[in-house]
Scaffold this active site. Structure first.
Site, PDB file in Angstrom:
ATOM      1  CG  HIS A  19      28.747  -0.134 -12.575  1.00 28.62           C
ATOM      2  ND1 HIS A  19      28.991  -0.100 -13.919  1.00 28.62           N
ATOM      3  CD2 HIS A  19      27.452   0.250 -12.421  1.00 28.62           C
ATOM      4  CE1 HIS A  19      27.907   0.268 -14.560  1.00 28.62           C
ATOM      5  NE2 HIS A  19      26.953   0.503 -13.684  1.00 28.62           N
ATOM      6  CE  LYS A  43      19.197   0.742 -19.198  1.00 35.32           C
ATOM      7  NZ  LYS A  43      20.261   1.021 -18.226  1.00 35.32           N
ATOM      8  NE  ARG A  92      24.578   7.106 -12.171  1.00 38.29           N
ATOM      9  CZ  ARG A  92      24.098   6.858 -13.359  1.00 38.29           C
ATOM     10  NH1 ARG A  92      24.892   6.771 -14.383  1.00 38.29           N
ATOM     11  NH2 ARG A  92      22.795   6.718 -13.540  1.00 38.29           N
ATOM     12  CB  SER A 130      27.125   1.303 -19.392  1.00 39.07           C
ATOM     13  OG  SER A 130      27.402   0.880 -18.079  1.00 39.07           O
TER      14      SER A 130
HETATM   15  N1  COA Z   1      28.630   4.235 -12.108  1.00 41.70           N
HETATM   16  C1  COA Z   1      28.495   4.352 -13.417  1.00 41.70           C
HETATM   17  N2  COA Z   1      27.334   4.162 -14.061  1.00 41.70           N
HETATM   18  C2  COA Z   1      26.285   3.823 -13.320  1.00 41.70           C
HETATM   19  C3  COA Z   1      26.345   3.681 -11.932  1.00 41.70           C
HETATM   20  C4  COA Z   1      27.586   3.914 -11.316  1.00 41.70           C
HETATM   21  N3  COA Z   1      27.745   3.813 -10.009  1.00 41.70           N
HETATM   22  N4  COA Z   1      25.133   3.348 -11.481  1.00 41.70           N
HETATM   23  C5  COA Z   1      24.332   3.276 -12.543  1.00 41.70           C
HETATM   24  N5  COA Z   1      25.035   3.568 -13.656  1.00 41.70           N
HETATM   25  C6  COA Z   1      24.528   3.634 -15.030  1.00 41.70           C
HETATM   26  C7  COA Z   1      24.549   2.303 -15.701  1.00 41.70           C
HETATM   27  O1  COA Z   1      25.768   2.085 -16.368  1.00 41.70           O
HETATM   28  C8  COA Z   1      23.416   2.437 -16.673  1.00 41.70           C
HETATM   29  O2  COA Z   1      23.867   3.121 -17.803  1.00 41.70           O
HETATM   30  P1  COA Z   1      23.198   2.943 -19.236  1.00 41.70           P
HETATM   31  O3  COA Z   1      21.737   3.273 -19.076  1.00 41.70           O
HETATM   32  O4  COA Z   1      23.929   3.934 -20.033  1.00 41.70           O
HETATM   33  O5  COA Z   1      23.431   1.521 -19.627  1.00 41.70           O
HETATM   34  C9  COA Z   1      22.418   3.349 -15.961  1.00 41.70           C
HETATM   35  O6  COA Z   1      23.179   4.053 -15.011  1.00 41.70           O
HETATM   36  C10 COA Z   1      21.311   2.591 -15.315  1.00 41.70           C
HETATM   37  O7  COA Z   1      21.812   1.804 -14.278  1.00 41.70           O
HETATM   38  P2  COA Z   1      21.609   0.264 -14.014  1.00 41.70           P
HETATM   39  O8  COA Z   1      22.229   0.055 -12.677  1.00 41.70           O
HETATM   40  O9  COA Z   1      22.114  -0.584 -15.112  1.00 41.70           O
HETATM   41  O10 COA Z   1      20.113   0.159 -13.810  1.00 41.70           O
HETATM   42  P3  COA Z   1      18.985  -0.140 -14.798  1.00 41.70           P
HETATM   43  O11 COA Z   1      18.043   0.984 -14.599  1.00 41.70           O
HETATM   44  O12 COA Z   1      19.381  -0.473 -16.166  1.00 41.70           O
HETATM   45  O13 COA Z   1      18.503  -1.505 -14.147  1.00 41.70           O
HETATM   46  C11 COA Z   1      17.213  -2.936 -12.803  1.00 41.70           C
HETATM   47  C12 COA Z   1      17.448  -1.552 -13.335  1.00 41.70           C
HETATM   48  C13 COA Z   1      17.765  -4.030 -13.679  1.00 41.70           C
HETATM   49  C14 COA Z   1      17.846  -3.034 -11.458  1.00 41.70           C
HETATM   50  C15 COA Z   1      15.664  -3.018 -12.689  1.00 41.70           C
HETATM   51  O14 COA Z   1      15.118  -2.770 -13.954  1.00 41.70           O
HETATM   52  C16 COA Z   1      15.184  -4.352 -12.208  1.00 41.70           C
HETATM   53  O15 COA Z   1      15.235  -4.620 -11.035  1.00 41.70           O
HETATM   54  N6  COA Z   1      14.685  -5.197 -13.108  1.00 41.70           N
HETATM   55  C17 COA Z   1      14.146  -6.508 -12.773  1.00 41.70           C
HETATM   56  C18 COA Z   1      12.630  -6.531 -12.899  1.00 41.70           C
HETATM   57  C19 COA Z   1      11.997  -5.900 -11.693  1.00 41.70           C
HETATM   58  O16 COA Z   1      12.093  -6.371 -10.580  1.00 41.70           O
HETATM   59  N7  COA Z   1      11.283  -4.803 -11.952  1.00 41.70           N
HETATM   60  C20 COA Z   1      10.617  -4.030 -10.933  1.00 41.70           C
HETATM   61  C21 COA Z   1      11.543  -2.981 -10.403  1.00 41.70           C
HETATM   62  S1  COA Z   1      10.666  -1.861  -9.372  1.00 41.70           S
END
Ligand code: COA
Length: 160
Positions: A19, A43, A92, A130
């Site tokens: 990140h 989550k 990634r 993560s």
């Molecule tokens: N380095 C290391 N790990 C990374 C990374 C990086 N550069 N980029 C992503 N990851 C990992 C994260 O650690 C996470 O790991 P985990 O699942 O083991 O916890 C995983 O990849 C997912 O990444 P994250 O960036 O946390 O995205 P997410 O999919 O959990 O979150 C949101 C997505 C929150 C951005 C999305 O759900 C959202 O916008 N929600 C708001 C509601 C909304 O608008 N919904 C409509 C969306 S179309």
């Protein structure tokens, strides 16, 4: 010219070197980057939103154009409220692509004026997430390749 503001949203449970790599790249491209913890994520998080925001603040304090926040509800609405024109996401590996494409296109449908920008973190972090970090921490493994020292300390304290 108006300031180019980007939102980098995610769960950040906890923030990793992957990140941080994305944050650094985004900070060099935009006038302002708001790293924002999604409150309404389905989550089950290890750290509270407040703790995750605190860790992000600590880790990014050296970047003068990076701010930290949390948001509830739709990402595009939050981005609009912050006058952001871009959403930054890290790509990634190919396995990220389908999910990210779906989110980017849905967000574009919801708000045409906000563009999703994908940044590739350094390949040495391409396998990282993560969940893996939390698992390594739970079993007392060496975290030094995955997270900054202060985050490793927080993980150890949390999992004690
Ligand atoms: N380095 C290391 N790990 C990374 C990374 C990086 N550069 N980029 C992503 N990851 C990992 C994260 O650690 C996470 O790991 P985990 O699942 O083991 O916890 C995983 O990849 C997912 O990444 P994250 O960036 O946390 O995205 P997410 O999919 O959990 O979150 C949101 C997505 C929150 C951005 C999305 O759900 C959202 O916008 N929600 C708001 C509601 C909304 O608008 N919904 C409509 C969306 S179309």
């Amino acid at each position: 010219m108006s300031k180019k503001i980007a939102i980098y949203p995610g769960t950040f449970d906890p923030v990793t070197f992957g990140h941080i790599d994305v944050i650094k790249r985004a900070a060099s491209l935009f006038d302002e980057v708001i790293v924002s913890v999604a409150v309404s994520s389905p989550k089950k998080a290890l750290f509270t939103v407040k703790e995750r925001v605190g860790m992000l603040k600590n880790i990014t304090s050296k970047f003068r154009n990076v701010g930290i926040s949390s948001f509830n509800g739709l990402l595009v609405n939050y981005a609009k409220s912050k006058n952001a024109s871009a959403i930054v996401r890290g790509l990634r590996a190919v396995s990220d692509f389908e999910y990210e494409l779906q989110m980017a296109l849905t967000n574009r449908k919801l708000n045409e004026n906000i563009t999703t920008v994908f940044l590739m973190p350094n390949e040495k972090y391409s396998y990282l997430n993560s969940t893996l970090v939390r698992e390594i921490a739970a079993y007392g493994g060496d975290l030094s390749s995955f997270v900054p020292r202060e985050i490793a300390k927080k993980l150890r304290e949390k999992l004690k």
